[in-house]
Scaffold this active site. Structure first.
Site, PDB file in Angstrom:
ATOM      1  N   ARG A   1     -31.156  17.095 109.925  1.00 49.88           N
ATOM      2  CA  ARG A   1     -30.358  18.389 109.779  1.00 49.88           C
ATOM      3  C   ARG A   1     -29.749  18.843 110.551  1.00 49.88           C
ATOM      4  NH1 ARG A   1     -37.259  17.635 109.075  1.00 49.88           N
ATOM      5  NH2 ARG A   1     -36.618  15.769 107.685  1.00 49.88           N
TER       6      ARG A   1
ATOM      7  N   LYS B   1     -39.028   4.650 113.731  1.00 52.56           N
ATOM      8  CA  LYS B   1     -39.296   4.423 112.256  1.00 52.56           C
ATOM      9  C   LYS B   1     -40.222   2.663 112.588  1.00 52.56           C
ATOM     10  CE  LYS B   1     -36.224   6.293 110.152  1.00 52.56           C
ATOM     11  NZ  LYS B   1     -36.862   7.184 109.310  1.00 52.56           N
TER      12      LYS B   1
END
Length: 440
Positions: A346, A272
């Site tokens: 996920r 990130k």
């Protein structure tokens, strides 16, 4: 904060709170307080042109010799549609107003003006709940004690003392669970990592929860390749925690709650941007929510069988970390091409959900996660997005149409979206960006 309930009598000392409705109409009890103060409250409202809009307050400082130091008039707005949610917000506003004047004790008249269609016990208990929730603070790592005085005790005056106490007992347990979840989210990642999070969960056994913790070896044996792949880059070993509350009938199918617990998310190899990355200690918010929820169920002795499962990992860009393009096999035996390692939540949830449905056969599962920023783009902070394959459950949670007051909003989940995660080399691909998230 100590909260007690009592029948109404005009407060003689300290700081009192009375409620006023639209147009500045005081409740009957508020009128009694005003009468005892020779109209000081109504005069102050008139001078200030106080309209008593919901959650707006007026601080009335009283002359020495009045007995009371001050009266806080709290607006509730229109009372004909006043409900328990509104009462909780007003309770929070009362606590905020008390904080501004650094009150340590309050006497709150819970009577509403007019004849609203809501029980006195519901109003008074929800006011108390709102105050309890609003007074949360996290000062564990402050080396010097705060000079700001904290609200320590509240007496709520109500026409339904016994019923208010009973209702508040459940709400107090919920508030304790909420505060636990907030504490977990606020902890820094060097303190709260998968192992230490699991240790915190084990403490909940004192509430009557049955706690089980699976380690890396056990998850490997179960074939949780999706969850374990996320954890490869961190020296902090992953954990899967199971919390069971058996308050319902023996043999009844449980309901299940599954939470994403990425205790820190760098994005892995797909790292990130550095700006704002410190907030990624909160990527375990779903797991914190499930943990607080299970504590609340146990605290209020809920008559239900419930399972809470949280997958705990840390996503780091170490030399052992999984790479974009790697293929992992989930517990469901499906293969996943990991094209973007910052879409890790996920993967954790895929194995946690499969494990939960495979082992416990619940009536339904609710998955809680800080899963994708695209939901914030779509809905802002006022609603949570709901993806569901259960129409009946969705209607119960989200209501129908634009008139619903519920705070979850159902999103589309159609077969056409499955094509977005088709992969050339595996059963599916794990992608990032605004079209991600449908893999679970």
């Amino acid at each position: 904060m100590k909260i007690s309930f009592s029948t109404f009598s005009v407060p003689k000392s300290g700081i009192a709170v009375v409620l006023a409705g639209e147009g500045g109409k005081l409740s009957d009890d508020g009128g009694e307080v005003d009468k005892a103060l020779d109209g000081a409250i109504s005069n102050a409202m008139k001078v200030a042109d106080f309209k008593a809009e919901r959650e707006k307050s007026l601080d009335v400082i009283l002359a020495s010799g009045s007995g009371l130091e001050r009266v806080i008039v709290m607006g509730v707005g229109k009372t004909d549609d006043f409900d328990e949610v509104a009462a909780e917000y007003v309770g929070g506003a009362i606590a905020a107003a008390a904080g501004k004047v650094q009150a340590t004790a309050l006497t709150v008249s819970a009577a509403l003006p007019g004849k609203p269609d809501i029980e006195a016990a519901a109003v008074s208990s929800r006011l108390a709940s709102g105050m309890r929730l609003r007074t949360y603070s996290f000062t564990k790592y402050k080396s010097k004690p705060s000079k700001v005085k904290q609200l320590a005790s509240v007496k709520i005056l109500t026409a339904s003392v016994a019923a208010a106490k009973s209702r508040y007992a459940d709400l107090d347990a919920v508030a304790t669970g909420v505060h636990l979840a907030r504490d977990l989210v606020n902890e820094p990642a060097n303190i709260l990592h998968p192992e230490s999070f699991a240790s915190e969960i084990k403490r909940l056994s004192k509430l009557g929860l049955n706690i089980e913790v699976l380690d890396e070896k056990q998850m490997t044996k179960l074939g949780m390749g999706a969850l374990l792949g996320v954890a490869l880059g961190s020296p902090r070993k992953p954990r899967l925690c199971i919390m069971r509350w058996e308050g319902g009938k023996k043999g009844d199918q449980p309901i299940a709650f599954v939470g994403k617990g990425v205790t820190f998310d760098t994005g892995g190899i797909s790292i990130k941007p550095s700006a704002g990355m410190e907030d990624m200690k909160g990527d375990m918010g779903g797991a914190a929510c499930v943990t607080g929820l299970m504590a609340a169920l146990a605290g209020r002795k809920a008559k239900v069988n419930a399972i809470g499962v949280v997958g705990l990992v840390e996503n780091m860009p170490d030399g052992n970390a999984q790479r974009p393009g790697d293929v992992v096999t989930s517990m469901s035996k499906q293969t996943i091409a990991v094209l973007y390692t910052d879409a890790e939540g996920r993967l954790v949830l895929a194995d946690a959900l499969w494990y939960t449905q495979d082992r416990f056969k619940p009536k339904f599962m609710v998955d809680l996660a800080t899963l994708t920023g695209a939901i914030l783009v779509a809905l802002g902070k006022e609603h949570a997005g709901l993806f569901s394959n259960d129409d009946k459950l969705s209607e119960q949670l989200a209501g129908v149409g634009l008139e619903t007051r519920e705070r979850v909003w159902r999103m589309p989940l159609a077969q056409e979206y499955d094509k977005l995660i088709d992969s050339d080399i595996a059963d599916m691909k794990n992608i990032g960006g605004r079209l991600a998230g449908s893999i679970t």
